[in-house]
Design an enzyme around this catalytic site. Structure first.
Site, PDB file in Angstrom:
ATOM      1  N   ASP A  91       0.841  -1.198   0.000  1.00 18.72           N
ATOM      2  CA  ASP A  91       0.000   0.000   0.000  1.00 18.72           C
ATOM      3  C   ASP A  91       0.867   1.235   0.000  1.00 18.72           C
ATOM      4  O   ASP A  91       2.084   1.169   0.158  1.00 18.72           O
ATOM      5  CB  ASP A  91      -0.993   0.008   1.167  1.00 18.72           C
ATOM      6  CG  ASP A  91      -0.310   0.112   2.527  1.00 18.72           C
ATOM      7  OD1 ASP A  91       0.896   0.418   2.573  1.00 18.72           O
ATOM      8  OD2 ASP A  91      -0.998  -0.109   3.544  1.00 18.72           O
ATOM      9  N   LEU A  92       0.237   2.392  -0.230  1.00 21.85           N
ATOM     10  CA  LEU A  92       0.943   3.675  -0.257  1.00 21.85           C
ATOM     11  C   LEU A  92       1.163   4.146   1.167  1.00 21.85           C
ATOM     12  O   LEU A  92       0.243   4.099   1.990  1.00 21.85           O
ATOM     13  CB  LEU A  92       0.134   4.743  -1.007  1.00 21.85           C
ATOM     14  CG  LEU A  92       0.118   4.693  -2.524  1.00 21.85           C
ATOM     15  CD1 LEU A  92      -0.788   3.580  -3.017  1.00 21.85           C
ATOM     16  CD2 LEU A  92      -0.333   6.042  -3.103  1.00 21.85           C
TER      17      LEU A  92
ATOM     18  N   ASP B 125      -6.016   2.090  -0.647  1.00 23.49           N
ATOM     19  CA  ASP B 125      -4.675   2.155  -1.237  1.00 23.49           C
ATOM     20  C   ASP B 125      -3.968   0.808  -1.165  1.00 23.49           C
ATOM     21  O   ASP B 125      -2.740   0.744  -1.305  1.00 23.49           O
ATOM     22  CB  ASP B 125      -3.842   3.231  -0.530  1.00 23.49           C
ATOM     23  CG  ASP B 125      -3.629   2.911   0.948  1.00 23.49           C
ATOM     24  OD1 ASP B 125      -4.507   2.264   1.536  1.00 23.49           O
ATOM     25  OD2 ASP B 125      -2.585   3.319   1.500  1.00 23.49           O
TER      26      ASP B 125
END
Length: 685
Positions: free
Chosen positions: A429-430, A472
């Site tokens: 994920d970000l 995300d």
């Protein structure tokens, strides 16, 4: 009686055609009647308005001639001295005025006389004036005996003449039709008294031949036997060429049948009246003239409605012809339709059983053939729609890659065929994605997600399965890939920040990644997903921006630690936290305590008040000194931090004293930034 499809269809079509024909005919006749009724009214009114405008033009020309002469009389009187004018000067002026009136009125065929009477005050007591008369439009104007102007004044005491009303009112006036003994004919006159500075100077007037006006109207065509005539302003007296002196409106036994033949379809001013005279009905249109008379146009009703009757008969004939034609066509079509209905019925049964690969052949170009084509098009469209729904079901609408349902199905298909072939499942994920949404907005967050999806798809290649689970979080499956190969790829992927373009500015973000290898670390899809997720959280606990391979120890991690996010901590610290850019002072972050300190309700209120500029937080008198102090302190030493006491001004205008602690640090996202903590203090004694 109706046992076959053919007979039933034929009966249905014919009965429908009859009903439709009757309905269309009724509606068409009603609409046609209304339209033609309106057209009749419009035709009569246009005729009346045309003749009225022509006659009004003559009246305006007469008024202009009289007004011009009156203006000349005022000008001539203004130039005089003593007795205003002497006889010689008055004679010259009269001759000039006479030439002008004569030349102008020669172009007006109905003009029969013009005259100018001078007041005795203008002539020094002498009687003077001009009066020119002609018999018809081809005769020259000849001078007649004139009278004193004083004879027409109200204070004269004599019986008022037809000109007296103009002298009384003080302005030009059209005289109603009257018989002139001197000229021996019916006239209408326009007379204008002339005053200068309240002093009566005289009268100027023109007589028009009323009989000639009536004759010109009689020559005007109104349908076949209709005609035009005049009436007084009340409509009670009618003027015809045979009765120019005027006769009562009911002299022919006329009886009003309908005061508005359109029954409200037109305005009151455009409505036609309908009268019965000697057993014949007439429609009458009325138009007002500028001299107070009414112009009436009258025509027999059957002539006015002749076009409407012809149109109605034509419409009925067309409807009958169409019904017969449609009946013949129905007979032919019935023969053709029954040949193909069975084929369409069979195809419909196939479609009902779910066979969308059916082929429907259109053997003709008639309605049944078109129906077959439309049905085939519907089947093809349904297949495309199902395929599109399939894509929407298994693909992410934002990024275009697989969604959660899509990756679950793809993983199941892969797992069923894997048979122990090495593979790696990645969960990523970000980092700090929430800050991207909070600081730049969800549009920026969406662009970051799209950029990451493109990056993963291009980086791992076409053989990889790339999906967005939601938010995300992304999942990547690398089939036929060992753990060592995956580590090299992930090392390359995380060496530099990822980039996306938003608002014309290139921005960056980092990734936290966890991965697990198949089949040596896990074999079931459930374990693979769980272990990759555990490795991802292990990366986050190490500080994000990196990758981790699954180990058994990671299962023991207390994920409650991750529940204390930066937002949780910042919103509950007993102080205002503010982050801003060193370069331009742009505000990048503020917690709830900062909102409270400045009397703001939320982030939007805070942004509107500060305009996202940290300088606007400070009290104006402290801004220069405070900024200089912070810049000076943070530029020295390794700590690059500053302590300062200053004042801030709230949204409500209050001034508060704070102790501020600032530290300058470099940010991968925004370059150099100030991390500032403010604690409110009491006002110094």
């Amino acid at each position: 009686m109706f046992h076959s499809i053919k007979s039933k269809f034929l009966a249905l079509c014919l009965s429908s055609l009859c009903v439709l024909g009757l309905a269309v005919g009724a509606v068409s006749l009603t609409a046609l009647t209304r339209a033609t009724s309106r057209e009749e009214v419009d035709n009569m009114n246009r005729t009346a308005e045309l003749y009225c405008s022509e006659l009004d033009l003559k009246l305006v020309q007469t008024e202009d001639v009289v007004s011009f002469a009156a203006t000349g009389l005022v000008s001539g009187a203004s130039a005089g001295t003593g007795a205003l004018w002497d006889g010689e000067r008055r004679a010259r002026f009269t001759a000039g005025l006479d030439r002008i009136l004569r030349d102008t009125l020669l172009s007006l065929p109905e003009a029969r006389a013009y005259y100018t009477y001078y007041a005795e005050e203008l002539t020094g007591g002498a009687a003077d004036g001009v009066w020119y008369v002609r018999e018809d439009e081809h005769s020259p104007f000849r001078q007649r005996q004139w009278y004193k102007a004083s004879e027409f004044l109200p204070e004269n005491g004599q019986e008022l003449t037809l000109y007296t009303k103009s002298a009384e009112t003080g302005h030009g006036h059209w005289v109603e039709p009257y018989y002139s003994i001197a000229q021996g004919k019916m006239l209408i006159s326009y007379v204008m008294p002339v005053y200068r500075d309240g002093t009566f100077l005289g009268l100027v007037g023109v007589d028009l031949d009323f009989g000639e006006i009536l004759r010109s109207l009689e020559r005007r065509p109104v349908y076949e036997t209709g005609y035009a005539f005049l009436a007084d302003g009340t409509g009670k007296t009618h003027y015809h060429i045979d009765a120019p002196q005027g006769v009562p409106e009911d002299h022919l036994g006329a009886k009003l049948v309908d005061k508005d033949v359109s029954h409200g379809a037109t305005s009151d001013t455009d409505a036609l009246g309908r009268y019965r005279i000697d057993g014949t009905t007439y429609d009458i249109a009325t138009c007002s003239l500028r001299n107070g008379l009414e112009l009436l146009v009258m025509a027999p009703t059957h002539e006015v409605q002749a076009e409407a009757r012809a149109a109605t008969l034509q419409l009925v004939a067309i409807l009958i012809f169409c019904l017969l034609l449609f009946a013949a066509i129905t007979l032919v079509l019935t023969q053709r339709l029954t040949r193909h209905l069975q084929a369409l019925s069979s195809a419909a049964r196939e479609i009902a059983h779910g066979n969308l690969d059916v082929k429907i052949h259109a053997e003709s170009d008639d309605e049944v053939g078109k129906l077959a084509g439309v049905l085939q098009h519907t089947v093809d469209s349904l297949k495309e729609t199902l395929a599109r729904l399939h894509r929407l079901t298994f693909n992410d609408g934002l990024t275009g890659i697989l969604n959660r349902l899509g990756i679950d199905r793809a993983l199941e298909n892969w797992h069923a065929q894997a048979q122990g072939t090495p593979a790696v499942l990645i969960s990523l994920d970000l980092d700090d994605f929430k800050f991207v949404n909070d600081l730049l907005g969800h549009a920026a967050g969406d662009e970051a997600l799209r950029a990451l999806a493109r990056r993963l798809h291009d980086f791992f290649g076409r053989t990889a399965l790339v999906a967005r689970n939601g938010g995300d979080e992304f999942t990547v499956l690398l089939p036929a890939t060992t753990a060592a190969q995956a580590e090299r790829l992930l090392s390359e992927l995380t060496q530099t920040p990822q980039h996306y373009l938003y608002g014309g500015v290139e921005r960056s973000f980092t990734l936290s990644i966890g991965y697990v290898s198949y089949p040596d670390q896990a074999e079931s899809l459930r374990d693979l997903t769980r272990y990759a997720d555990a490795a991802l959280y292990a990366t986050k606990l190490k500080g994000k921006n990196g990758f981790s391979r699954y180990t058994a120890e990671q299962e023991q991690v207390d994920r409650a630690k991750l529940s204390f996010s930066l937002r949780d901590i910042s919103q509950n610290l007993p102080g205002a936290i503010i982050v801003c850019s060193v370069a331009d002072g742009k505000l990048l972050y503020a917690n709830d305590e900062a909102f409270r300190l400045l009397d703001c309700t939320d982030a939007d209120d805070f942004a509107a008040y500060t305009q996202k500029d940290v300088v606007r937080i400070l009290y104006p008198g402290d801004r220069t000194e405070t900024i200089a102090s912070v810049r000076s302190q943070t530029s020295k030493g390794e700590a690059r931090q500053a302590y300062v006491r200053c004042r801030v001004r709230t949204k409500e205008g209050a001034v508060r004293y704070v102790l501020a602690f600032a530290r300058k640090r470099a940010s991968a996202y925004y370059g150099e930034v100030y991390y500032i903590v403010m604690v409110e203090e009491k006002e110094p004694a």
